[in-house]
Design a protein around this motif. Sequence first.
Motif, short mmCIF file in Angstrom:
data_model
loop_
_atom_site.label_atom_id
_atom_site.label_comp_id
_atom_site.label_asym_id
_atom_site.label_seq_id
_atom_site.Cartn_x
_atom_site.Cartn_y
_atom_site.Cartn_z
N VAL A 6 6.64 10.63 6.95
CA VAL A 6 6.54 10.83 5.59
C VAL A 6 7.02 9.39 4.77
N ILE A 7 6.54 9.10 3.44
CA ILE A 7 6.75 8.16 2.80
C ILE A 7 7.92 8.10 1.74
N THR A 8 8.90 7.27 2.00
CA THR A 8 10.11 7.48 1.01
C THR A 8 10.37 6.24 0.36
N GLY A 9 9.59 5.20 0.31
CA GLY A 9 9.49 4.05 -0.63
C GLY A 9 8.15 3.40 -0.65
N MET A 10 8.14 2.80 -2.01
CA MET A 10 7.18 1.83 -1.95
C MET A 10 7.15 0.74 -2.86
N GLY A 11 6.31 -0.36 -2.57
CA GLY A 11 6.54 -1.39 -3.40
C GLY A 11 4.90 -1.95 -3.45
N VAL A 12 4.79 -2.78 -4.72
CA VAL A 12 3.56 -3.10 -4.91
C VAL A 12 3.24 -4.32 -5.99
N LEU A 13 2.59 -5.27 -5.50
CA LEU A 13 2.32 -6.35 -6.51
C LEU A 13 0.59 -6.49 -6.33
N ALA A 14 0.13 -5.98 -7.72
CA ALA A 14 -1.19 -5.88 -7.74
C ALA A 14 -1.73 -6.61 -8.78
N THR A 18 2.90 -4.87 -11.39
CA THR A 18 3.95 -5.32 -10.45
C THR A 18 4.79 -4.16 -10.59
N GLY A 19 5.36 -3.35 -9.28
CA GLY A 19 6.04 -2.39 -9.16
C GLY A 19 5.37 -1.25 -9.24
N THR A 20 5.68 0.01 -8.80
CA THR A 20 4.78 1.12 -8.90
C THR A 20 4.84 1.85 -10.35
N LYS A 21 5.68 1.47 -11.05
CA LYS A 21 5.53 2.05 -12.57
C LYS A 21 4.59 1.28 -13.34
N ASP A 22 4.48 -0.03 -13.42
CA ASP A 22 3.46 -0.77 -13.86
C ASP A 22 2.22 -0.26 -13.35
N PHE A 23 2.07 -0.21 -12.02
CA PHE A 23 0.74 -0.20 -11.30
C PHE A 23 0.23 1.25 -11.73
N LEU A 24 1.11 2.17 -11.77
CA LEU A 24 0.78 3.47 -12.25
C LEU A 24 0.18 3.76 -13.75
N GLU A 25 0.68 2.98 -14.54
CA GLU A 25 0.19 2.76 -15.95
C GLU A 25 -1.27 2.05 -15.99
N LYS A 341 -10.70 -0.47 -6.82
CA LYS A 341 -11.33 -1.71 -6.94
C LYS A 341 -11.81 -2.35 -8.11
N SER A 342 -12.37 -1.47 -9.06
CA SER A 342 -13.00 -1.74 -10.49
C SER A 342 -11.98 -2.32 -11.21
N MET A 343 -10.91 -1.99 -10.94
CA MET A 343 -9.76 -2.56 -11.72
C MET A 343 -8.80 -3.63 -11.14
N ILE A 344 -8.84 -3.83 -10.02
CA ILE A 344 -7.74 -4.61 -9.31
C ILE A 344 -8.58 -5.64 -8.17
N GLY A 345 -9.91 -5.50 -8.17
CA GLY A 345 -10.83 -6.26 -7.40
C GLY A 345 -10.42 -5.80 -5.99
N HIS A 346 -10.93 -6.58 -5.03
CA HIS A 346 -10.74 -6.44 -3.51
C HIS A 346 -10.09 -7.27 -2.90
N SER A 347 -8.87 -7.15 -2.52
CA SER A 347 -7.90 -7.93 -1.88
C SER A 347 -7.80 -8.11 -0.40
N LEU A 348 -8.85 -7.92 -0.05
CA LEU A 348 -9.32 -8.14 1.50
C LEU A 348 -8.53 -7.01 2.38
N ILE A 354 -2.75 -1.11 -0.66
CA ILE A 354 -2.39 -0.87 -2.24
C ILE A 354 -3.09 0.47 -2.56
N GLU A 355 -4.20 1.02 -1.87
CA GLU A 355 -4.83 1.88 -2.22
C GLU A 355 -3.89 3.21 -1.75
N ILE A 356 -3.26 3.15 -0.55
CA ILE A 356 -2.40 4.28 -0.25
C ILE A 356 -1.39 4.35 -1.24
N VAL A 357 -0.83 3.43 -1.72
CA VAL A 357 0.29 3.69 -2.86
C VAL A 357 -0.50 4.18 -3.96
N ALA A 358 -1.73 3.95 -4.29
CA ALA A 358 -2.47 4.58 -5.38
C ALA A 358 -2.73 6.07 -5.15
#
Length: 421
Positions: A6-14, A18-25, A341-348, A354-358
């Motif tokens: 199970v996933i219990t925590g996530m962090g993202v810089l895209a 920055t952070g899951t709240k901004d990324f969700l927005e 990737k249409s929004m945040i490009g392809h970060s190889l 990042i997509e798992i967080v999405a």
Amino acid sequence: MDRRTVITGMGVLAPGGTGTKDFLELLASGRTATRRISFFDPSPFRSQVAAECDFDPAVAGLTHREARRMDRATQLAVVAARQAVAEAGIEPDELDPHRVAVSVGTAVGATTSLEREYLVLSDSGRDWLVDPGYASPHLFDYFVPSAIASEVAWVIDAEGPAAIVSSGCTSGLDSVGYAHQLIREGTADVVLTGATDAPISPIAVACFDAIKATTPRNDDAEHASRPFDLTRNGFVLGEGAAMLVLEEYEHARRRGAHIIAEINGYATRCNAYHMTGLKPDGREMAEAITAALAEAGMDGDAVDYINAHGSGTKQNDRHETAAFKRALGDHAYQTPVSSIKSMIGHSLGAIGSIEIVACALAIENGLVPPTANLRERDPECDLDYVPIHARDQRVDTVLSVGSGFGGFQSAMLLSRLGNGD
């Protein structure tokens, strides 16, 4: 007893979030974060657009010493890891360090710092024989991607297995897949996992220019990334990092952790065909999807949303359209599909994580992210590719796929906890 992940925590810089709240927005709004490259003068290059992170190491909490010794990709990984550990509510001193593992994906490692150091040592390429006296004392860390895993391990004081997974553009899926396997087999109870890449540098841009993989749509950077659109003409390079805390289900339940989603199945295949080419029938990706479904004990009809690789190249988009049909049958036509990737490009190597967080955010928030810039459908991409605007929809199970140079094809299934029990 079967061990569940199970996933219990996530962090993202895209880019753009920055952070899951901004990324969700960003995902909910369909906003694009692609722009003209600002890190260097891109005018000599065929493709001059990218999706850059607005990232300041000091603002993100890194000390001057940390920022100096770490490549940008490592910095992104460490900050995302700290976010994930904080969200999980884990105190490292309460864990058995030998039961805590690390798995980090990256495609190009410390490209940014290696290129910078080469320019310094060679006097911008003038000298064949270089003076090592000008080298950074941290140059070794830039050469060995394992340094990224070491830095991430220190975030959570992990003394279990620590690994770098580098399988091109599927690295971010494969690193989390490896972490999932460590939990399932009983090697670890907690794994800090994810991926990072910071490839927006002249050498990387030149490499993709040479094979014409990136878009030359420089006059309209905001709308340059167009997966599944008839007018698409290449991907937009990006950067970023995402890290997740994975736990064995009973371990998470005993400490009262909030469970975001469950990882049910994972598989990867290689087409052993061509470094960059893809067969149009999508067979290898379809086989990875089928194997992931089998591990999860699910039928294809259980999939509520597909997070596509969706790079925006014509051969990739047609390849995975065929793969979805091959693996899911008629259900593929009833399942919404999109590419972030249409929004945040392809970060190889980073993009898979990042997509798992999405995907986890889609499950938690009942949201199918859109494919921005999809305005003119390609008749060969005839599934329900969600265009322009996010779709409010209950999502219980998500399929996320990745495709990478070298023929790598990976698939992962995530579900709402208890779905299918």
